[in-house]
Write a protein that holds these residues in place. Structure first.
Motif, PDB file in Angstrom:
ATOM      1  N   MET A  24      -1.667   9.581  -3.183  1.00 18.18           N
ATOM      2  CA  MET A  24      -1.959  10.718  -4.049  1.00 18.18           C
ATOM      3  C   MET A  24      -2.188  11.990  -3.232  1.00 18.18           C
ATOM      4  O   MET A  24      -1.709  13.077  -3.606  1.00 18.18           O
ATOM      5  N   ALA A  25      -2.902  11.881  -2.120  1.00 18.22           N
ATOM      6  CA  ALA A  25      -3.146  13.062  -1.284  1.00 18.22           C
ATOM      7  C   ALA A  25      -1.845  13.590  -0.703  1.00 18.22           C
ATOM      8  O   ALA A  25      -1.615  14.805  -0.650  1.00 18.22           O
ATOM      9  N   ARG A  26      -0.985  12.678  -0.295  1.00 22.88           N
ATOM     10  CA  ARG A  26       0.296  13.106   0.282  1.00 22.88           C
ATOM     11  C   ARG A  26       1.197  13.724  -0.781  1.00 22.88           C
ATOM     12  O   ARG A  26       1.881  14.730  -0.528  1.00 22.88           O
ATOM     13  N   GLU A  27       1.205  13.153  -1.979  1.00 23.10           N
ATOM     14  CA  GLU A  27       1.984  13.726  -3.074  1.00 23.10           C
ATOM     15  C   GLU A  27       1.522  15.144  -3.402  1.00 23.10           C
ATOM     16  O   GLU A  27       2.324  15.981  -3.824  1.00 23.10           O
ATOM     17  N   ALA A  28       0.245  15.390  -3.212  1.00 24.43           N
ATOM     18  CA  ALA A  28      -0.291  16.723  -3.476  1.00 24.43           C
ATOM     19  C   ALA A  28       0.102  17.733  -2.407  1.00 24.43           C
ATOM     20  O   ALA A  28      -0.077  18.941  -2.603  1.00 24.43           O
ATOM     21  N   GLY A  29       0.610  17.249  -1.286  1.00 24.32           N
ATOM     22  CA  GLY A  29       1.047  18.145  -0.215  1.00 24.32           C
ATOM     23  C   GLY A  29       0.191  18.119   1.026  1.00 24.32           C
ATOM     24  O   GLY A  29       0.499  18.798   2.017  1.00 24.32           O
ATOM     25  N   ALA A  30      -0.894  17.341   1.017  1.00 25.31           N
ATOM     26  CA  ALA A  30      -1.775  17.269   2.181  1.00 25.31           C
ATOM     27  C   ALA A  30      -1.172  16.375   3.257  1.00 25.31           C
ATOM     28  O   ALA A  30      -0.440  15.422   2.962  1.00 25.31           O
ATOM     29  N   SER A  31      -1.475  16.678   4.505  1.00 32.73           N
ATOM     30  CA  SER A  31      -1.121  15.768   5.593  1.00 32.73           C
ATOM     31  C   SER A  31      -2.157  14.662   5.631  1.00 32.73           C
ATOM     32  O   SER A  31      -3.353  14.905   5.431  1.00 32.73           O
ATOM     33  N   VAL A  32      -1.713  13.423   5.880  1.00 31.86           N
ATOM     34  CA  VAL A  32      -2.592  12.263   5.725  1.00 31.86           C
ATOM     35  C   VAL A  32      -2.440  11.319   6.912  1.00 31.86           C
ATOM     36  O   VAL A  32      -1.328  10.985   7.325  1.00 31.86           O
ATOM     37  N   LEU A  33      -3.582  10.853   7.412  1.00 29.77           N
ATOM     38  CA  LEU A  33      -3.644   9.796   8.424  1.00 29.77           C
ATOM     39  C   LEU A  33      -4.429   8.642   7.833  1.00 29.77           C
ATOM     40  O   LEU A  33      -5.552   8.820   7.346  1.00 29.77           O
ATOM     41  N   LEU A  34      -3.841   7.447   7.859  1.00 30.25           N
ATOM     42  CA  LEU A  34      -4.506   6.247   7.359  1.00 30.25           C
ATOM     43  C   LEU A  34      -4.804   5.324   8.530  1.00 30.25           C
ATOM     44  O   LEU A  34      -3.909   4.995   9.319  1.00 30.25           O
ATOM     45  N   LEU A  35      -6.067   4.899   8.634  1.00 31.48           N
ATOM     46  CA  LEU A  35      -6.498   4.000   9.701  1.00 31.48           C
ATOM     47  C   LEU A  35      -6.806   2.625   9.103  1.00 31.48           C
ATOM     48  O   LEU A  35      -7.702   2.486   8.274  1.00 31.48           O
ATOM     49  N   GLU A  36      -6.043   1.631   9.517  1.00 35.33           N
ATOM     50  CA  GLU A  36      -6.245   0.248   9.063  1.00 35.33           C
ATOM     51  C   GLU A  36      -6.881  -0.545  10.202  1.00 35.33           C
ATOM     52  O   GLU A  36      -6.360  -0.563  11.324  1.00 35.33           O
ATOM     53  N   GLY A  37      -8.001  -1.187   9.938  1.00 33.21           N
ATOM     54  CA  GLY A  37      -8.724  -1.886  10.988  1.00 33.21           C
ATOM     55  C   GLY A  37      -8.058  -3.154  11.462  1.00 33.21           C
ATOM     56  O   GLY A  37      -8.317  -3.621  12.576  1.00 33.21           O
ATOM     57  N   SER A  38      -7.192  -3.733  10.649  1.00 36.75           N
ATOM     58  CA  SER A  38      -6.564  -5.007  11.002  1.00 36.75           C
ATOM     59  C   SER A  38      -5.242  -4.789  11.727  1.00 36.75           C
ATOM     60  O   SER A  38      -4.674  -3.693  11.690  1.00 36.75           O
ATOM     61  N   PRO A  39      -4.704  -5.833  12.366  1.00 34.33           N
ATOM     62  CA  PRO A  39      -3.338  -5.766  12.863  1.00 34.33           C
ATOM     63  C   PRO A  39      -2.354  -5.618  11.698  1.00 34.33           C
ATOM     64  O   PRO A  39      -2.689  -5.937  10.549  1.00 34.33           O
ATOM     65  N   ARG A  40      -1.155  -5.179  11.991  1.00 30.76           N
ATOM     66  CA  ARG A  40      -0.176  -4.925  10.932  1.00 30.76           C
ATOM     67  C   ARG A  40       0.078  -6.172  10.077  1.00 30.76           C
ATOM     68  O   ARG A  40       0.230  -6.083   8.860  1.00 30.76           O
ATOM     69  N   GLN A  41       0.143  -7.340  10.713  1.00 31.45           N
ATOM     70  CA  GLN A  41       0.484  -8.547   9.963  1.00 31.45           C
ATOM     71  C   GLN A  41      -0.605  -8.967   8.975  1.00 31.45           C
ATOM     72  O   GLN A  41      -0.356  -9.752   8.064  1.00 31.45           O
ATOM     73  N   TRP A  42      -1.833  -8.462   9.146  1.00 29.76           N
ATOM     74  CA  TRP A  42      -2.923  -8.776   8.235  1.00 29.76           C
ATOM     75  C   TRP A  42      -3.311  -7.570   7.382  1.00 29.76           C
ATOM     76  O   TRP A  42      -4.378  -7.567   6.752  1.00 29.76           O
ATOM     77  N   ARG A  43      -2.466  -6.566   7.335  1.00 26.90           N
ATOM     78  CA  ARG A  43      -2.801  -5.347   6.594  1.00 26.90           C
ATOM     79  C   ARG A  43      -2.968  -5.636   5.100  1.00 26.90           C
ATOM     80  O   ARG A  43      -2.423  -6.608   4.568  1.00 26.90           O
ATOM     81  N   GLY A  44      -3.714  -4.768   4.445  1.00 27.49           N
ATOM     82  CA  GLY A  44      -3.847  -4.875   2.995  1.00 27.49           C
ATOM     83  C   GLY A  44      -5.195  -5.337   2.501  1.00 27.49           C
ATOM     84  O   GLY A  44      -5.434  -5.376   1.297  1.00 27.49           O
ATOM     85  N   GLY A  45      -6.099  -5.712   3.418  1.00 31.97           N
ATOM     86  CA  GLY A  45      -7.424  -6.132   2.990  1.00 31.97           C
ATOM     87  C   GLY A  45      -7.376  -7.244   1.963  1.00 31.97           C
ATOM     88  O   GLY A  45      -6.483  -8.107   1.986  1.00 31.97           O
ATOM     89  N   ASN A  46      -8.319  -7.249   1.049  1.00 28.88           N
ATOM     90  CA  ASN A  46      -8.343  -8.276   0.012  1.00 28.88           C
ATOM     91  C   ASN A  46      -7.251  -8.077  -1.030  1.00 28.88           C
ATOM     92  O   ASN A  46      -6.927  -9.001  -1.778  1.00 28.88           O
ATOM     93  N   SER A  47      -6.663  -6.896  -1.068  1.00 31.52           N
ATOM     94  CA  SER A  47      -5.625  -6.618  -2.070  1.00 31.52           C
ATOM     95  C   SER A  47      -4.418  -7.524  -1.901  1.00 31.52           C
ATOM     96  O   SER A  47      -3.713  -7.806  -2.872  1.00 31.52           O
TER      97      SER A  47
END
Length: 476
Positions: free
Chosen positions: A19-42
């Motif tokens: 949503m922030a990126r769609e609005a035009g803002a620059s966005v950095l997302l930090l995921e604590g897990s390795p890529r293969q475990w991304r997504g949390g409980n979702s």
């Protein structure tokens, strides 16, 4: 320096980033897990509870706002912020088109799934497909994503966010920030601290299994509370389900749940029943059973069915223990044989004739026995009998940060102008206790989208398809 920093990598974090990126803002997302475990409980979810006034694609009939609210009110026992809950409910009716635009597909519930074709929209491919779709869309839109980056602290100037500090000591500044890093369910020490010892001298939490990600250690949540952010919720309250005792310690997911509780009886290690197995439909009551088992000796229970139940529930990944007699089943499960057999025979004798129908609150109930079984009570008389050992399975904890309708974090009763929170880190505003299927994803989606829009707005960007005035009107 980015406009919006999003901390977390699950549904709520991704909704905020998109949503922030769609609005035009620059966005950095930090995921604590390795890529293969991304997504949390979702990644372990499979559906979204949706309000709708008429049939819609994969949803049948209608599920109006007031019924949704009453369902939520019942499971929480009134421990909920009605204003924020109704915001979540109303937002759930408008988000699926946006989700589809970001690659999420829906399907009708599979045969044998929860009886929620009217209330819940199921993700094709489950939660893992959903988070993968969101990550692909975020990358395509230009969201910068970093994995293996755990944030352990926040720098502030008063109530204003300045920078995030990582476990590696890196300092990351941004104009605004969205916290969506999950609860503390995987932190064994914190669970012990919250639950303490019981009257038997046991540490109940030592026998809990974690249905979701091992990466939700609650580091950022603890930091925020210690730093003076206003907290909400009971640390012992959680989405806690009775799951197969053989499930792994972490990341067992949906397939470890035992869904036949309402079709038979549940006993503790002493061979005694302890709660009404037929209290209400399974989607509304399945999440009370983890806590019920947690209160039993040794934090273990046993779900017992006979052959009449086969084919009426989603079978778990592990086969149950089977026996041709009740006594044999007791011996195989390690239960006191005489007590167990007496418990089941007393239950059988208490069952009254009725018209069994597991899709409605039927008239098959017990009489003259405590606890009663108020629906779907049929004698266990058709061998072979099957038993499943149960342990409490924690999905996510409810202790979190207080928010308002703009998803702002509070410090000493004042909302921060540029620090927002979404997902499990604030779900306790809506879920004081209890759970009903799909509402966690509804909360994460609603407040993830709000947090992303508000964070972008704080940087001077307006989302083209998000009506701020309508959002304010809904909140009021």
């Amino acid at each position: 320096m980015k406009d919006v920093l999003v901390i977390g990598g699950g549904n709520a974090a991704l909704c905020a980033a998109l949503m922030a990126r769609e609005a035009g803002a620059s966005v950095l997302l930090l995921e604590g897990s390795p890529r293969q475990w991304r997504g949390g409980n979702s990644q372990h979810t499979r559906n979204l509870r949706c309000m709708h006034e008429a049939p819609q694609d994969v949803l049948v009939d209608a599920y109006p706002e007031e019924e949704y609210w009453q369902d939520l009110l019942k499971v929480t026992g009134g421990i909920t912020n009605e204003r924020l809950a109704r915001m979540t409910i109303r937002a759930s009716s408008r988000c699926r088109g946006w989700m589809r635009r970001h690659g999420v597909h829906f399907q009708p519930p599979l045969s044998g799934a929860l009886h929620v074709a009217r209330t819940n929209a199921f993700f094709m491919g489950g939660g893992k497909a959903l988070v993968n779709a969101y990550f692909r869309s975020a990358e395509a839109l230009g969201v910068e994503i970093r994995y293996d980056t755990q944030v352990v602290g926040i720098e502030r100037d008063g109530d204003r966010f300045i920078a995030a500090v990582t476990a590696a000591g890196e300092r990351i500044e941004a104009r605004t920030c969205v916290l969506a890093a999950g609860g503390f369910e995987s932190n064994r020490d914190w669970l012990r601290e919250a639950w303490g010892r019981n009257e038997r001298g046991e540490w109940p939490s030592d026998n809990f299994l974690i249905r979701g990600t091992r990466f939700n250690q609650g580091v950022l949540l603890r930091h925020m509370i210690d730093a003076g952010a206003d907290a909400i919720g009971d640390p012992t309250q959680a989405h806690m389900v009775a799951i197969d005792a053989r499930a792994p310690l972490y990341d067992g997911g949906i397939c470890t749940r035992i869904d036949c509780v309402s079709l038979g009886v549940v006993v503790n290690r002493d061979g005694e029943r302890f709660y009404d197995e037929g209290e209400d439909f399974w989607p509304k009551r399945y999440a009370i059973w983890g806590r019920l088992v947690a209160q039993q000796p040794g934090q273990i229970g046993y779900s017992i069915i006979d052959q009449k139940a086969i084919g009426r529930f989603m079978p778990p990944v592990f086969p149950g223990t089977s026996a041709n007699t009740l006594g044999e089943l007791a011996r195989k499960l390690g239960l006191p044989e005489a007590t167990f057999v007496q418990t089941v025979e007393a239950f059988n004798a208490a069952c009254r004739p009725g018209s069994f129908d597991h899709t409605v609150l039927d008239d098959c109930a017990t009489a003259g026995i405590a606890p009663a079984k108020t629906h779907w009570a049929r004698p266990l008389d058709t061998p072979p009998y099957i038993g499943y050992a149960l342990r409490p399975g924690v999905t996510f904890t409810y202790l979190g940060l207080r928010v308002n309708e703009n998803a702002q974090v509070y410090f000493d009763g004042r909302p921060s102008p540029n620090l927002f929170v979404a997902g499990e880190m604030m779900a306790g505003n809506v879920l004081g206790k209890g759970y009903t299927a799909g509402v966690g994803m509804a909360i994460g989606t609603a407040f993830g989208r709000i947090a992303g829009v508000r964070a972008a707005h704080a940087c001077g960007f307006e989302h083209p398809d998000f009506d701020m005035e309508q959002s304010n009107a809904i909140a009021s």
